[in-house]
Design an enzyme around this catalytic site. Structure first.
Site, short mmCIF file in Angstrom:
data_model
loop_
_atom_site.label_atom_id
_atom_site.label_comp_id
_atom_site.label_asym_id
_atom_site.label_seq_id
_atom_site.Cartn_x
_atom_site.Cartn_y
_atom_site.Cartn_z
N GLY A 164 21.18 -13.90 22.99
CA GLY A 164 21.67 -13.76 24.35
C GLY A 164 21.72 -15.06 25.13
N SER A 195 28.31 -13.74 19.93
CA SER A 195 28.07 -15.09 20.43
C SER A 195 29.06 -16.07 19.78
CB SER A 195 26.64 -15.52 20.11
OG SER A 195 26.48 -15.70 18.71
N ASP A 252 22.47 -2.84 22.42
CA ASP A 252 21.42 -3.30 21.52
C ASP A 252 20.10 -2.68 21.98
OD1 ASP A 252 20.74 -4.69 19.30
OD2 ASP A 252 21.03 -6.69 20.13
#
Length: 492
Positions: A164, A195, A252
């Protein structure tokens, strides 16, 4: 019903079969129902899709997963997997027993669930959560269905971040320090899901990352460590299937995070693990309280699995390194190992390495190993063992030639660098598929900025992707600059 099986040139992650609508009607099956297929005394299960044109009546179209089915086959409707009943229980917020979670895990591994059913499982765990007992059982079951590596060492280290935070490429540095200290650390990492780069994407700039279990064991035996892609081996394989279902919704669930991480560590033979939990605006975990709760659950599940877990709760409200994207992050890693990298990346890497070494009972200091050059030498050794050039330097790595420099339009102070927007812009520019795409950051929170000072540069390998990234930059505020008075109000 007797049909003739014929392979269709169509890739599918699930064992999909195509039935002409006329045959499907006669069989009494619907879209996404299952059929049992008997061929040469073997039974296979296929998930049904309808077609009017791709296959004629009397023909069973099989995708590559079922390509072994050729010629005459017997086809009958198959019962719904037992796991679907347990998924419905979880949707109704009923706590599942270990044998029920075991059935779900096995059916996921064997591709017996359709995408809709797997999506329902992910939705159920996200909406209703997993209890601590469910998380413990799930981690066990996920570890049990894959391969496992057995090491002779009593202590085997590992490190994981829940992610994150853009540019958080501490793993190669930590692995190099720990391996140089004499502690075995077989690190398997993922490719990017949402990402601009995972550790495996960054390492692939420098060397191969896909190896068999036997090859991984050889690399670790030679160098004390590795930095490889976990998807090339069968360690907790159900995790990758669940992640694919979570990705489109960008969800998630905490319990699933813990089970996924620790099942892979257990399969890799790790005994002592440091887990990095970043928190803050734009990170996966936004509050300190939630980060502490997640850390406690990690430790409890680790105890249940017989592993020693140390959790670090770190600020994740802005990117860590200067570069975001495979090549740019690889440059930060090499610079840091050589003593010239971003200070935040260096400090975080040292902190995590010291905690991990202490947990393993090693008295070596991470700073001494890094500053003496031992960590860089170890990293080059690992790169060479994985088929890369051990003499590579940061200057050898050149990002995409198409660039967009974004400058400040006012005087002020940087009050926020948005992790999510940084990642989104870098992905629009082509990362991680295009290794040279990404962002170079020229400022950090707290920096004083003047009009026309550079904030960040977007790199791309194609003009079209750079233009796509530029559109997102124009529509958003990736780096927030405020006057001193406004910045004071934000802090209050």
């Amino acid at each position: 019903m007797k049909l003739v099986a014929r392979e269709i040139d169509l890739g599918s992650r699930s064992p999909t079969v195509l039935l002409n609508i006329a045959d499907a009607t006669e069989l009494g099956v619907h879209q996404l129902d299952r059929v049992q297929i008997e061929h040469d005394g073997r039974l296979s299960i296929g998930i049904v899709e309808f077609t009017e044109e791709l296959v004629d009546p009397g023909t069973l179209g099989v995708t590559r997963r079922l390509g072994h089915l050729v010629g005459s086959v017997d086809v009958i409707p198959a019962p719904q997997p037992t796991a679907v009943h347990y998924i419905k229980k979880k949707l109704n917020d009923v706590e599942l027993e270990k044998h029920e979670l075991q059935r779900i895990v096995l059916d996921i591994k064997q591709d017996r669930l359709s995408d809709v059913e797997l999506g329902a499982y992910v939705t159920a765990t996200y909406t209703n959560g997993l209890s601590l007992a469910e998380t413990m059982h799930l981690a066990e079951c996920m570890a049990d269905v894959g391969d496992a590596i057995q090491w002779d060492d009593a202590v085997v280290a590992d490190k994981h971040s829940i992610g994150g935070v853009a540019g958080n490429r501490v793993t190669p540095i930590v692995v190099s320090i720990v391996a140089a200290a004499g502690v075995k650390i077989p690190k398997t990492s993922s490719r990017a899901v949402t990402s601009p780069a995972g550790t495996a994407d960054t390492m692939e700039v420098l060397c191969d990352v896909a190896f068999s279990l036997e090859e991984i064991e050889q690399i670790v035996t030679e160098t004390n460590g590795c930095l490889v892609w976990g998807g090339s081996v069968n360690l907790s394989p159900v995790d990758d299937k669940i992640i694919r279902a979570e990705t489109p919704l960008s969800i998630d669930p905490p319990g699933q995070i813990i089970a996924s991480v620790l099942s892979k560590k257990k399969s890799a033979g790790s005994t002592h693990i440091v887990v990095d939990i970043p928190y803050g605006e734009g990170a996966k975990v936004e509050s300190l309280a939630a980060a502490r709760e997640l850390a406690q659950d990690f430790k409890r599940v680790g105890d249940h699995l017989g592993m020693t877990i140390e959790c670090t709760i770190t600020r994740g409200s802005q990117p860590i390194g200067r570069g975001v994207g495979p090549i740019l992050e690889a440059r930060d890693v090499l610079d840091t190992l050589a003593g010239n990298g971003p200070e935040e990346l260096r400090l975080k890497s040292l902190r995590l390495a010291d905690i991990l070494l202490g947990s393993c009972g090693c008295e070596s200091e991470a700073a001494e190993i890094l500053d003496s050059g031992r960590a860089l030498a170890k990293f080059r050794e690992i790169v060479a063992a994985q088929g890369g050039n051990p003499d590579v330097t940061a200057d050898d790595l050149v990002p995409g030639r198409h660039e967009l420099l974004v400058a400040a339009d006012r005087d002020g102070v940087v009050t926020h660098v948005d992790n999510r927007l940084v990642s989104d812009v870098a992905r629009r520019a082509g990362a991680p598929k295009d290794k040279g795409a990404g962002i170079t950051l020229h400022c950090r929170v707290g920096d004083e900025i003047h009009t026309d000072d550079p904030l960040f540069t977007v790199h791309a390998e194609s003009k079209d992707k750079l233009a796509d990234a530029e559109r997102l930059v124009d529509q958003s505020e990736t780096v927030r600059v405020r006057s001193r008075d406004e910045a004071l109000v934000e802090r209050v």
